[in-house]
Design a protein around this motif. Sequence first.
Motif, PDB file in Angstrom:
ATOM      1  N   ARG A 366     -49.089   0.631  50.409  1.00 42.87           N
ATOM      2  CA  ARG A 366     -47.931  -0.005  49.592  1.00 42.87           C
ATOM      3  C   ARG A 366     -46.844   0.219  50.654  1.00 42.87           C
ATOM      4  NH1 ARG A 366     -46.500   2.125  43.842  1.00 42.87           N
ATOM      5  NH2 ARG A 366     -45.216   0.392  43.986  1.00 42.87           N
ATOM      6  N   LYS A 386     -38.877  -2.205  45.349  1.00 44.47           N
ATOM      7  CA  LYS A 386     -40.500  -1.671  45.530  1.00 44.47           C
ATOM      8  C   LYS A 386     -40.442  -0.324  46.168  1.00 44.47           C
ATOM      9  CE  LYS A 386     -42.642  -6.008  46.719  1.00 44.47           C
ATOM     10  NZ  LYS A 386     -43.618  -6.772  47.599  1.00 44.47           N
ATOM     11  N   ILE A 390     -42.214   3.026  44.479  1.00 46.89           N
ATOM     12  CA  ILE A 390     -43.190   3.780  45.006  1.00 46.89           C
ATOM     13  C   ILE A 390     -42.881   5.233  45.251  1.00 46.89           C
ATOM     14  CG2 ILE A 390     -44.177   4.154  47.928  1.00 46.89           C
ATOM     15  CD1 ILE A 390     -43.771   1.312  48.227  1.00 46.89           C
TER      16      ILE A 390
END
Length: 449
Positions: A366, A386, A390
């Motif tokens: 990712r 994002k 994470i």
Amino acid sequence: MGPMEQAREQLDPRVGETELPGPVAETAKFFADHGIWCLFGRNGKALSCKDAAHKRYRLGKRGIPLEDELKSFLGHYTDSDGRLCYVAVHCRGDQFLDIGKIRAATGGHGAIERLATDASDENEGLYGLINPFSLTAGVRDVPVHQLFDPCVLEHRGLPNTMMTNAGERTWSVEFHPSSVVHALGNQACLADVTENKAVRRSGPVTIGIITGNAPDSGIILWQYINRHVQTVLGDRFLGDLSYPPVSVRSVPGLGLSMELDKRSEQVWEELEQAVRSLCEEGVQILSLACHTTHYFTDRIRAITQTYGASFLSVSECVTQWARCHGVPELTLVGIKYVAGLGEWSAYRNLAEITRVQPLSEKGLKRIHELGYQVKREGASEAGLNKLRSILDSEANTSHIVIALTELSILLDFQRKPQKSTRVIMDALKIYAEEVANTYIGWANPRELS
């Protein structure tokens, strides 16, 4: 405007000043006769170098570094023919004169004695008034030989000028030392006349930044460096003139380091050229705004050392930060070549200092994808979300260190710091602060004392 005119502009009619004091007029005449630059000013009554440096005005600010205040000594001795001779000796305000060296520089004939300054002496009041321009005001028409320590001519960073009294304790003059020494001609010479030497520099210290993975990371590193310089200098910060000179090489080929294990020699070819180019340009402090390519630290230093330059390693800076702050554990966030702490990682020794929690394979994937997204699209709120996702799913340590420059770009884009119980540090910022401290230590050692 000539020296005499600008000196007259400093007169204060409110206290009855209508004419320049004789010694000040003589100083102005010296600069006018030789056609060299100067700038007159006023200050509170100053009786010593330290006192004067605190009270001088330059570039709209009160106070100058002590090394930028000219220290002057006026003495006399008897030569081999029994003649009384006068000598004026000049150095930087942070230096200490060595009478033995002064004696040797004058031929070693007799003891050097300072002209007395107490009330019983005919030279009353010379202390704090001696300068290279108006010596006849204190010694009448007796010839005076002038010695300048070579340190006076060294470049000490912008504005690269010195200041001293203009013949009166409330008058100052700013000047270029090399121009004054040249103007004095045969009356002056250079001689080592001081005790322990101050730090020597041959010119302004320049920082080199290599970037390209992504180019914006170099911009952010530069901004971080400037911000830290401003913070450290505090009241001594002079705006543009206090920022370090910087040379930047943006190398698009460094983007290949996202696949370092497959393209290492191709990446090195790109990097080596930039390192040599900056070293040949005269950069003294080299930095690299890319975590992956610090894998080549040893190769880079093999080049910089031959040029007398210094290369700072981001992983060494982070390791030192973790040691100094007693960080018990951290999550290192970056692509696998960095965060994996394997053979390609410049951070592989970090685990000797603190417990490093690895990212999961999914987390590494990712992060890799997010890095490419920032390369393509730039920083955005979607990218920030994002990253937060994470970190929430991957990092449960007290400290998180961001070691991917694309993520630094995202953090810099963040409008407001997010509330968190964890300490999130940008490795690029830690690195920038060490680069800035190194620059300040080289260019302005007094600031770190």
